[in-house]
Motif scaffolding. Structure first.
Motif, short mmCIF file in Angstrom:
data_model
loop_
_atom_site.label_atom_id
_atom_site.label_comp_id
_atom_site.label_asym_id
_atom_site.label_seq_id
_atom_site.Cartn_x
_atom_site.Cartn_y
_atom_site.Cartn_z
N TRP A 61 6.72 -11.48 -10.17
CA TRP A 61 6.52 -10.22 -11.14
C TRP A 61 5.23 -10.81 -11.93
O TRP A 61 5.16 -11.05 -13.07
CB TRP A 61 7.74 -10.10 -12.17
N LYS B 90 12.14 -15.50 -8.15
CA LYS B 90 12.26 -14.11 -8.38
C LYS B 90 11.14 -13.55 -9.48
O LYS B 90 10.21 -12.71 -9.22
CB LYS B 90 13.28 -13.46 -8.61
N THR C 102 12.63 0.48 -17.41
CA THR C 102 11.87 -0.67 -16.82
C THR C 102 11.97 -1.97 -17.58
O THR C 102 11.13 -2.90 -17.51
CB THR C 102 10.39 -0.33 -16.72
N LEU D 203 11.31 -9.87 -16.46
CA LEU D 203 10.65 -10.62 -15.47
C LEU D 203 9.10 -10.95 -15.44
O LEU D 203 9.13 -12.06 -15.14
CB LEU D 203 11.23 -10.03 -14.07
N GLY D 204 8.47 -9.86 -16.08
CA GLY D 204 7.14 -10.50 -16.13
C GLY D 204 6.82 -11.48 -17.25
O GLY D 204 5.93 -12.21 -17.13
N HIS E 215 7.55 -14.58 -15.87
CA HIS E 215 6.29 -15.22 -14.93
C HIS E 215 5.65 -15.65 -15.70
O HIS E 215 5.06 -16.89 -15.46
CB HIS E 215 5.80 -13.90 -14.36
N ALA F 90 12.11 -5.43 -15.75
CA ALA F 90 10.77 -5.58 -15.14
C ALA F 90 9.81 -6.36 -16.21
O ALA F 90 9.43 -7.39 -15.86
CB ALA F 90 10.26 -4.21 -14.20
N ARG G 226 1.73 -6.53 -11.78
CA ARG G 226 2.95 -5.67 -11.07
C ARG G 226 3.87 -5.13 -12.15
O ARG G 226 4.35 -4.13 -12.16
CB ARG G 226 3.67 -6.52 -10.26
N THR G 227 4.19 -5.98 -13.31
CA THR G 227 5.10 -5.63 -14.23
C THR G 227 4.43 -4.28 -14.83
O THR G 227 5.17 -3.28 -15.34
CB THR G 227 5.30 -6.89 -15.32
N ASP H 88 18.16 -9.13 -11.22
CA ASP H 88 16.84 -8.53 -10.75
C ASP H 88 16.72 -7.33 -11.18
O ASP H 88 17.69 -6.69 -11.82
CB ASP H 88 16.86 -8.66 -9.41
#
Length: 689
Positions: free
Chosen positions: A273, A269, A233, A239-240, A243, A236, A277-278, A553
């Protein structure tokens, strides 16, 4: 003093000498060595105190290198199999007998179908000469199948090259100047000791250390914060973090505008996140995501030491691309102590003359097929077909132990047990792979041959001088392939180049006299290589939308509770298989002093997972999935997070219970980028025995 006494004193004074060397093992540190030789025998191996990355220190494993070279079980004569494959039944034979028979067998196969011959090698030595020099020339001249060497790092390496234009990163020594260090997917105390010393100095200077790893490693215990995310993960989480950088205005917009190509689609994208969600995907809480993003944005300079553990999952390549973009979004590269390091091996690329060393031109117009070393289990069991090509009939293994280290080992073992497969193994010891050979040829250790080394953890090139003559009848890999070429009547002159000639051909723009004298030379890498962009991409910018790959992604695991719920009903625990602290892949497993420290094969479990299964600390357990079953002992401790078990590897199969190891359970499925194995993308169940 009389004449006799003077002569004796002189003799005594000349029996002790120091030789400069380099550690050959698959580790980012590539240490410079000072080797003490007394009366023709190596008595001590030390780190070179003058080499900045090594600074005089060695890991426990390599400091005991004489024990490896003088090991009582060392193979010192050619051996020929007399019993069934895997039985370990061999008899000593002469080099003449072994080479004549091997040459005759390979020559006959190559005359009929050269692609039926396959080399299999990796990083048992990282040396340029004893790795792929004469060996590569030999197989290219034959027209043998090519090997895609993917088993360790190709997902992350290819992803980094797609983003930065090469496998490039910070200077190791600059971590001491960081104020925040994210140690991401790395148990540095075990696998990157010299980075850890710089990180510790930074910590003493006030830096905050954060370890991001599913396992509470020895390194995580020494950091200020441990973020135990679920395996696979990492993308992810990246990406978090993006964000939060975007929504809080923590981006370096100027650096992005000037040096990042294609950020806008990634921005879109990342905005999806949220911390919530992350956190749900990563198995964390949202405040942990927010806090990490705030620290990364506001504590400068910030550095990331990324390592290869986190890319051994389905989405490993995309995760590396995302993490590599983080220092570009904050402009961390502008300050000493800021940036990222996964691999620095690309800095050597301009100076390593790989084409001259390996001679791919010897293929001529032929274009042999390529076999992925990570799918060797399936490929050894394939019959001839138009899609696959000819069946593999001959396998020459050097610098690797695939029966122990390749994924889904039940298939690997079945392939190596084929009676119609002719297998030659160049080795120091009777490994699991050597047990399946038709011939085992004794190879030299690092103390007995010449070699050159780059590094993927620092920016120096090193030379290893032979400290002692080869023990017994051992020969360097280069010499073995030279002699084999002669027995096969191969007339290509470059197959007979000496090691000294190879060394002269290997490097461009390096002061060889200084390299010989000092043992190491620093590569001409800028102090702040990307402070003003200058990435070696077509645009000189970081590539977000990399050609052929698109915008990175999050790619979920093949096997995870969220992405494969039906499979998780039967196998609810995620398993990662990091190396045991005192082993390096399958190297050093037979060094008794190190094995004594490790004790026996273990699986670490969280007590919350063990209790409902009736498993107590130290209890024998069976770990299984649809691929196989593995027995070991359970260690209940806080190193494992709930829902994840840690099957420590890589033990030789014959030293484990039932002649197996953790790779009974791993998969031959490949990563999103780089065609690499997904060792840490593995669901299992554990039951008490």
């Amino acid at each position: 003093m009389n004449v006799a006494a003077t002569a004796a004193a002189t003799d005594s004074a000349t029996t002790v000498r120091t030789v400069r060397g380099a550690c050959p093992h698959d580790c980012p540190d590539t240490c410079a060595l000072k080797i003490t030789v007394e009366n023709g025998r190596v008595t001590r191996v030390q780190g070179d105190p003058d080499h900045p990355p090594t600074h005089g220190a060695l890991c426990t494993k390599v400091s005991r290198y004489p024990e490896r070279t003088y090991h009582e079980e060392r193979v010192l004569r050619p051996l020929k199999r007399t019993g069934p494959k895997g039985s370990g039944q061999f008899v000593p034979v002469s080099w003449d007998e072994a080479l004549n028979d091997i040459a005759a067998r390979l020559k006959a196969i190559a005359a009929r179908e050269p692609q039926a011959v396959l080399p299999y090698s990796y990083a048992g030595t990282m040396g340029m000469l004893q790795g792929e020099s004469i060996a590569a020339r030999f197989f290219h001249h034959l027209g043998a199948s090519l090997l895609d060497r993917t088993i360790c790092s190709s997902a992350g390496g290819d992803a980094l090259a797609a983003t930065y234009g090469g496998k490039l990163g910070m200077h190791l020594e600059h971590f001491v100047d960081a104020k925040l260090i994210l140690i991401w997917g790395s148990n540095s105390i075990t696998s990157n000791l010299h980075f850890w010393t710089f990180a510790q100095q930074a910590k003493r200077n006030g830096a905050k250390l954060v370890c991001i790893d599913p396992r509470r490693t020895e390194t995580a215990e020494k950091c200020h914060q441990h973020i135990a995310l679920l395996p696979g993960t990492d993308g992810a989480l990246a990406l978090g973090l993006m964000h939060e950088l975007i929504t809080n205005g923590w981006l370096d917009e100027d650096y992005i505008n000037r040096h990042v190509d294609g950020f806008e689609p990634l921005r879109d994208k990342a905005l999806a996140w949220t911390p919530e969600r992350t956190a749900a995907v990563c198995g964390l809480d949202a405040d942990t995501v927010r806090g990490l993003a705030r620290d990364y944005a506001t504590i400068a300079p910030a550095a990331i030491r990324l390592n290869y553990g986190m890319q051994r999952v389905h989405g490993g390549g995309n995760a590396v691309r995302l993490i590599a973009l983080l220092p570009c979004l904050t402009g961390a590269w502008k300050k000493r102590g800021g940036g990222m390091l996964l691999s620095a091996s690309g800095w050597l690329k301009a100076h390593k003359n790989a084409a001259a060393l390996e001679r791919p031109d010897l293929l001529g117009a032929r274009r042999p097929r390529t076999i992925n070393m990570s799918t060797i289990g399936d490929d050894l069991l394939r019959e001839s077909s138009p899609a696959f090509g000819p069946r593999i009939e001959a396998l020459v293994v050097y610098n690797s132990n695939p029966v122990a280290v390749a994924p889904e080992s039940p298939k690997v073992v079945a392939g190596f047990q084929r009676e119609d497969l002719f297998t030659v193994v160049l080795e120091h010891f009777m490994t699991d792979t050597a047990d399946h050979a038709d011939y085992v040829l004794p190879a030299t250790t690092q103390l007995e041959h010449l070699d050159l080394h780059g590094s993927y953890g620092h920016t120096y090139v090193l030379m290893n001088q032979p400290a002692v003559a080869p023990l017994g009848e051992a020969k360097p890999n280069t010499q073995i392939f030279r002699e084999l070429a002669a027995r096969m009547d191969l007339d290509e002159p470059s197959l007979y180049d000496s090691d000294e000639q190879l060394a002269a051909q290997a490097l461009i723009g390096i002061d060889m006299a200084a390299l010989r004298e000092q043992g190491w030379v620093r590569l001409p890498v800028p102090e702040l290589p990307f402070a003003d962009g200058g990435f070696p991409t077509p645009s000189a910018k970081v590539q977000v939308n990399a050609p052929g790959l698109g915008v990175p992604d999050f790619v979920p695991n093949y096997e995870a509770v969220r992405s494969a719920p039906e499979l998780a009903q039967r196998f609810p625990l995620a398993m990662i298989s990091p190396p045991a602290r005192h082993f390096l892949n399958s190297s050093f497993v037979n060094v008794k002093s190190l094995r004594a420290v490790e004790g026996e094969p273990l699986v670490e479990m969280h007590p919350a997972d063990a209790a409902p299964r009736g498993i107590a600390d130290g209890m024998p357990v069976r770990i299984f999935n649809d691929r196989g079953s593995y027995r070991c002992k359970a260690a209940l401790n806080a190193r494992a997070r709930p829902g994840v078990v840690n099957g420590l590897g890589v033990w030789w199969r014959k030293l484990g219970r039932d002649g197996t190891n953790v790779n009974e359970l791993t998969s031959q499925r490949l990563t999103d980028i780089g065609r690499a194995p997904t060792f840490y993308d593995c669901l299992v169940e554990v039951v008490a025995e």
